[in-house]
Motif scaffolding. Structure first.
Motif, PDB file in Angstrom:
ATOM      1  N   GLN A 114       0.913  -1.278  -0.095  1.00 23.18           N
ATOM      2  CA  GLN A 114       0.132  -0.063  -0.076  1.00 23.18           C
ATOM      3  C   GLN A 114       1.012   1.265  -0.224  1.00 23.18           C
ATOM      4  N   VAL A 115       0.544   1.995  -0.839  1.00 20.64           N
ATOM      5  CA  VAL A 115       1.321   3.555  -1.117  1.00 20.64           C
ATOM      6  C   VAL A 115       0.668   4.325   0.003  1.00 20.64           C
ATOM      7  N   GLN A 116       1.739   5.220   0.771  1.00 18.43           N
ATOM      8  CA  GLN A 116       1.257   6.146   1.471  1.00 18.43           C
ATOM      9  C   GLN A 116       2.152   7.300   1.256  1.00 18.43           C
ATOM     10  N   PHE A 117       1.820   8.435   1.343  1.00 17.87           N
ATOM     11  CA  PHE A 117       2.670   9.644   1.476  1.00 17.87           C
ATOM     12  C   PHE A 117       2.268  10.380   2.929  1.00 17.87           C
ATOM     13  N   VAL A 118       3.181  10.784   3.519  1.00 19.35           N
ATOM     14  CA  VAL A 118       3.274  11.519   4.841  1.00 19.35           C
ATOM     15  C   VAL A 118       3.748  12.971   4.551  1.00 19.35           C
ATOM     16  N   GLU A 119       3.197  13.896   4.654  1.00 17.42           N
ATOM     17  CA  GLU A 119       3.356  15.202   4.302  1.00 17.42           C
ATOM     18  C   GLU A 119       3.665  15.742   5.593  1.00 17.42           C
ATOM     19  N   SER A 120       4.581  16.730   5.978  1.00 14.37           N
ATOM     20  CA  SER A 120       4.800  17.441   7.072  1.00 14.37           C
ATOM     21  C   SER A 120       5.553  18.955   6.968  1.00 14.37           C
ATOM     22  N   GLY A 121       5.520  19.522   7.934  1.00 12.40           N
ATOM     23  CA  GLY A 121       6.374  20.926   7.805  1.00 12.40           C
ATOM     24  C   GLY A 121       5.431  22.084   7.312  1.00 12.40           C
ATOM     25  N   CYS A 143       7.988  15.067   2.354  1.00 14.17           N
ATOM     26  CA  CYS A 143       6.978  14.116   1.839  1.00 14.17           C
ATOM     27  C   CYS A 143       7.698  12.746   1.665  1.00 14.17           C
ATOM     28  N   THR A 144       7.279  12.106   3.036  1.00 19.18           N
ATOM     29  CA  THR A 144       7.988  10.649   2.838  1.00 19.18           C
ATOM     30  C   THR A 144       7.180   9.574   2.525  1.00 19.18           C
ATOM     31  N   ALA A 145       7.516   8.516   1.798  1.00 17.62           N
ATOM     32  CA  ALA A 145       6.678   7.627   1.108  1.00 17.62           C
ATOM     33  C   ALA A 145       6.924   6.458   1.851  1.00 17.62           C
ATOM     34  N   GLY A 196       6.057   2.238   0.505  1.00 19.27           N
ATOM     35  CA  GLY A 196       5.463   1.291  -0.477  1.00 19.27           C
ATOM     36  C   GLY A 196       5.576   1.862  -1.842  1.00 19.27           C
ATOM     37  N   TYR A 197       6.526   2.947  -1.945  1.00 18.28           N
ATOM     38  CA  TYR A 197       6.808   3.679  -3.427  1.00 18.28           C
ATOM     39  C   TYR A 197       8.199   4.368  -2.953  1.00 18.28           C
ATOM     40  N   LEU A 198       9.029   4.346  -4.154  1.00 25.02           N
ATOM     41  CA  LEU A 198      10.244   4.956  -4.218  1.00 25.02           C
ATOM     42  C   LEU A 198      10.322   6.080  -5.093  1.00 25.02           C
ATOM     43  N   HIS A 199      10.535   7.304  -4.431  1.00 27.86           N
ATOM     44  CA  HIS A 199      10.491   8.568  -5.122  1.00 27.86           C
ATOM     45  C   HIS A 199      11.287   8.573  -6.179  1.00 27.86           C
ATOM     46  N   ASN A 200      12.516   7.729  -6.354  1.00 23.76           N
ATOM     47  CA  ASN A 200      13.433   8.076  -7.303  1.00 23.76           C
ATOM     48  C   ASN A 200      13.205   7.092  -8.611  1.00 23.76           C
ATOM     49  N   SER A 214      13.904  19.215  -3.378  1.00 30.21           N
ATOM     50  CA  SER A 214      14.850  18.168  -3.602  1.00 30.21           C
ATOM     51  C   SER A 214      14.421  16.814  -2.947  1.00 30.21           C
ATOM     52  N   GLN A 215      15.575  16.042  -3.243  1.00 31.71           N
ATOM     53  CA  GLN A 215      15.096  14.559  -2.832  1.00 31.71           C
ATOM     54  C   GLN A 215      16.282  13.872  -2.126  1.00 31.71           C
ATOM     55  N   ASP A 216      15.871  13.096  -1.006  1.00 28.42           N
ATOM     56  CA  ASP A 216      16.885  12.312  -0.273  1.00 28.42           C
ATOM     57  C   ASP A 216      16.538  10.858  -0.534  1.00 28.42           C
ATOM     58  N   ASN A 217      17.215  10.368  -1.437  1.00 25.87           N
ATOM     59  CA  ASN A 217      16.973   8.759  -1.692  1.00 25.87           C
ATOM     60  C   ASN A 217      17.189   8.068  -0.500  1.00 25.87           C
ATOM     61  N   ALA A 218      18.037   8.342   0.452  1.00 20.22           N
ATOM     62  CA  ALA A 218      18.581   7.510   1.405  1.00 20.22           C
ATOM     63  C   ALA A 218      17.053   7.354   2.440  1.00 20.22           C
ATOM     64  N   ASN A 219      16.561   8.471   2.449  1.00 17.38           N
ATOM     65  CA  ASN A 219      15.153   8.690   3.371  1.00 17.38           C
ATOM     66  C   ASN A 219      13.946   8.498   2.639  1.00 17.38           C
ATOM     67  N   ASN A 220      13.958   8.349   1.414  1.00 13.55           N
ATOM     68  CA  ASN A 220      12.796   8.367   0.346  1.00 13.55           C
ATOM     69  C   ASN A 220      12.071   9.509   0.772  1.00 13.55           C
ATOM     70  N   THR A 221      12.662  10.709   0.793  1.00 16.35           N
ATOM     71  CA  THR A 221      12.013  11.840   1.191  1.00 16.35           C
ATOM     72  C   THR A 221      12.173  12.909   0.115  1.00 16.35           C
ATOM     73  N   VAL A 222      10.976  13.745  -0.216  1.00 17.28           N
ATOM     74  CA  VAL A 222      11.021  14.736  -0.841  1.00 17.28           C
ATOM     75  C   VAL A 222      10.830  16.111  -0.365  1.00 17.28           C
ATOM     76  N   TYR A 223      11.523  17.097  -0.246  1.00 15.74           N
ATOM     77  CA  TYR A 223      11.413  18.140   0.299  1.00 15.74           C
ATOM     78  C   TYR A 223      11.280  19.243  -0.437  1.00 15.74           C
TER      79      TYR A 223
END
Length: 124
Positions: free
Chosen positions: A1-8, A22-24, A26-30, A69-78
């Motif tokens: 199940q894909v889920q995105f959690v937004e914060s900030g 935006c941390t995902a 079930g899905y890889l941002h890259n 920007s994108q942090d692949n290690a944390n699977n997060t887009v800022y």
């Protein structure tokens, strides 16, 4: 199940800054294209910025002020938002599609996954 959690999101005065995340799961941002969209009060949702590998696109209204920007290690887009203006007030959504973005503006209908949105309020 894909889920995105937004914060900030939050409330700031004009000229201030916020960073959205935006941390995902079930899905890889890259694997494709991730973008930030926003819906101002009483208006339609619009694209703000997208990132697709090393490529980024921005709406003219935010160029020079916002950085995606994108942090692949944390699977997060800022989305770093500086010099905020009252007209930036909106609900901001993170969205993604498993196809690279090669142009602007992005077609929202092609984005399969959406976050729940986070409110950004900029006061004068």
């Amino acid at each position: 199940q894909v889920q995105f959690v937004e914060s900030g999101g939050g409330s700031v005065k004009a000229g201030g800054s916020l960073r959205l995340s935006c941390t995902a799961s079930g899905y890889l941002h890259n694997r494709g294209c991730t973008g930030w969209f926003r819906q101002p009060p009483g208006k339609e949702r619009e694209g703000v910025a997208v990132i697709s590998g090393p490529i980024t696109y921005y709406a003219d209204s935010v160029k020079g002020r916002f950085t995606i920007s994108q942090d692949n290690a944390n699977n997060t887009v800022y989305l770093q938002m500086n010099s905020l203006k009252p007209e930036d007030t909106a609900v901001y959504y993170c969205a993604a599609r498993a196809v690279f973005c090669g142009s602007w503006p992005p077609d929202q209908k092609q984005f399969n996954y959406w976050g729940q949105g986070t409110q950004v309020t900029v006061s004068s």
